[in-house]
Design an enzyme around this catalytic site. Structure first.
Site, short mmCIF file in Angstrom:
data_model
loop_
_atom_site.label_atom_id
_atom_site.label_comp_id
_atom_site.label_asym_id
_atom_site.label_seq_id
_atom_site.Cartn_x
_atom_site.Cartn_y
_atom_site.Cartn_z
N SER A 1 -3.15 4.10 -4.78
CA SER A 1 -2.87 2.99 -3.88
C SER A 1 -1.78 3.35 -2.89
CB SER A 1 -2.46 1.76 -4.68
OG SER A 1 -1.12 1.88 -5.04
N LYS A 2 -1.88 2.73 -1.76
CA LYS A 2 -0.95 3.01 -0.68
C LYS A 2 0.48 2.67 -1.12
CE LYS A 2 0.05 1.84 4.03
NZ LYS A 2 0.42 0.66 4.77
N ARG A 3 0.54 1.59 -1.91
CA ARG A 3 1.86 1.11 -2.31
C ARG A 3 2.65 2.16 -3.11
NH1 ARG A 3 1.81 -3.41 -6.05
NH2 ARG A 3 -0.36 -3.30 -5.42
N ASP A 4 1.94 2.93 -3.92
CA ASP A 4 2.63 3.92 -4.74
C ASP A 4 3.01 5.17 -3.96
OD1 ASP A 4 2.36 2.25 -6.89
OD2 ASP A 4 0.44 3.11 -7.50
N GLY A 5 2.66 5.16 -2.65
CA GLY A 5 3.05 6.31 -1.82
C GLY A 5 2.33 7.59 -2.21
#
Ligand code: GLU
Length: 484
Positions: A253-257
């Protein structure tokens, strides 16, 4: 044979998800291994998701990865425009063609009625599906409403019975009961197409022969099949690829970079290594070899090697592949990439090229570098236990003796003669004179000048890199520490 034409149709979201880049790569490979065309189409019709500069991210990423398109918004081509929002006026007439053919119909149901239907379904615990209220309106009725300017949508007329089978190259034939399919909207009240409709019409108008897409679109595929049939168009080859997962349960996910191409580049990976690695996400080459340039991938890639189970993103494997690419860089290329990372912790005036030649073979990712060379500027406090070396039977006492022997030798080399060669030769004279093993001199020196047990390069190289004065100071410090 028909010329192979594939397309990558990203929605500009502002970043390039690894899964999308993999789709682009597979699509590109299929085109190129068949001497076909690779087309870029920007699917930007979802204005709510529109992000400024997002199209540039797509251009830049693809170009950086070498996935150059033959037709696209900026390079043009015979079937443009290649930006979906610039094509919006083209779709209505295709929907009207389907109405003529009896494959679609005008639906005048207003929001109130549909909201009511939805509420009813909800109350009964059913999933909402349009009740086909306008499907069988008489010609006169339709005309009257159109003449009166009643707002309408155009819906696809799904068969009421029977089943539809569509073929996916990976999943084989998939059959769905038509009764499960909703009469989906093709054209919205504002005259604009829905996403699925535009996607099908565009693929047809652009002569697309192969579609690679994420398998989240698998459930829409039967509707696509029926649309193609309704038009009497040839259905492209569909290849729905599995997701890329962080682990068994979680998607990247994008959130986890950790999901975007840019994240990986920022983490110190080389573009070529990333491209090589993502090719292996869900695709297995025939042989053992896993290191492929883009040109080699064009030859090696085959749809049969694609997997039906989700690919797990393995950072260790990416690292190992990256290390191989780093080893293959020329010294000049390595220096270009590595210098900014070295400079994060090494500000002093020193021989950067020499540091690079020491680092190249032991670098897996560039972001490891600053920490590996941080001792060059500053010697941190360290534990004298570092001098203990079981394998070479070196303890603190022997180390102290060695450092005391080394110090005058180093002092004997003038500033002007402070080269790696001179340091090497003088120390080996010492080793010969004392009749001791190399390690007894070189290991304690390394600890003294670096404060670390493991470093790129040994005591000689480090002494050269930090200069005469720092070398003498650090050896003296080691003596002091070991004398306590
Ligand atoms: N625009 C879609 C996406 O970015 C692509 C769908 C397709 O390839 O058909 O997910």
């Amino acid at each position: 044979m028909k010329k192979v034409r594939t397309r990558f149709a990203p929605s500009p979201t502002g970043y390039m998800h690894i899964g999308n880049l993999r789709t682009a790569l597979f699509t590109y490979l299929i085109a190129k291994q068949n001497d076909g065309d690779f087309i870029l189409r920007i699917e930007d019709t979802d204005r709510e998701r529109y992000v400024e500069g997002a199209v540039d991210v797509i251009y830049n990423t693809l170009r950086q990865c070498g996935l150059n398109w033959d037709e696209g918004p900026d390079v043009g081509g015979p079937v443009g425009p290649y930006i979906q929002s610039e094509r919006m006026g083209m779709f209505k007439k295709y929907a009207e063609e389907l109405v003529e053919k009896g494959e679609a119909y005008y639906c005048f149901c207003d929001k109130e009625r549909l909201d009511g239907l939805k509420a009813e379904c909800e109350a009964q615990g059913k999933t909402y599906s349009y009740d086909r209220h306008c499907r069988d309106l008489s010609k006169d009725e339709i005309k009257a409403r159109l003449d009166a300017g009643t707002p309408y949508v155009i819906r696809q007329k799904m068969p009421l019975e029977g089943s539809v089978t569509f073929h996916d190259e990976l999943y084989g034939d998939i059959t769905v009961e038509c009764s499960e399919l909703e009469d989906q909207i093709l054209i919205k009240t504002d005259g604009m197409p829905t996403y699925n409709f535009a996607n099908v019409v565009d693929d047809h108008l652009m002569g697309i022969t192969h579609v690679v897409r994420g398998n989240e679109y698998l459930s829409s595929a039967p509707k696509y099949e029926l649309l193609y049939k309704a038009f009497g168009w040839e259905v492209p080859t569909y290849i729905h690829v599995e997701h890329i997962m962080k682990d068994k349960q979680h998607k990247l996910s994008k959130r986890d970079g950790d999901a975007s191409f840019e994240d990986l580049i920022n983490k110190g990976y080389l573009t070529e290594a990333v491209v090589n690695y993502i090719a292996l996400l869900g695709w297995a080459p025939k042989g053992e070899e896993e290191i492929f340039t883009l040109d080699e991938l064009i030859k090696e890639f085959d749809i049969q090697g694609l997997s039906k189970s989700p690919a797990i993103f393995d950072p260790l494997k990416l690292k190992a592949i990256n290390a191989k690419y780093i080893k293959k860089l020329t010294p000049e290329e390595f220096e270009k990439y590595a210098t900014p990372y070295i400079r994060q912790t090494v500000k002093r005036d020193t021989d950067i090229s020499r540091i690079c030649s020491l680092l190249q073979d032991r670098t897996e990712v560039f972001t490891d570098i600053p920490e590996k060379v941080d001792f060059l500027d500053e010697l941190r406090e360290y534990d004298k236990a570092l001098y203990f070396n079981k394998k070479n039977k070196i303890d603190e006492e022997k180390s102290l003796k060695s450092l005391k022997d080394i110090l005058p030798v180093m002092e004997g080399i003038d500033e002007a003669d402070w080269t790696e060669e001179n340091i090497h030769d003088r120390l080996f004279e010492l080793i010969a004179a004392k009749e001791v093993k190399n390690a007894l001199i070189l290991l304690p020196l390394r600890v003294a000048v670096s404060g670390k047990a493991s470093t790129p390069g040994g005591g000689i190289e480090i002494s050269y890199l930090i200069g005469r004065q720092d070398t003498l100071d650090r050896i003296a410090k080691g003596i002091e520490l070991l004398s306590k």
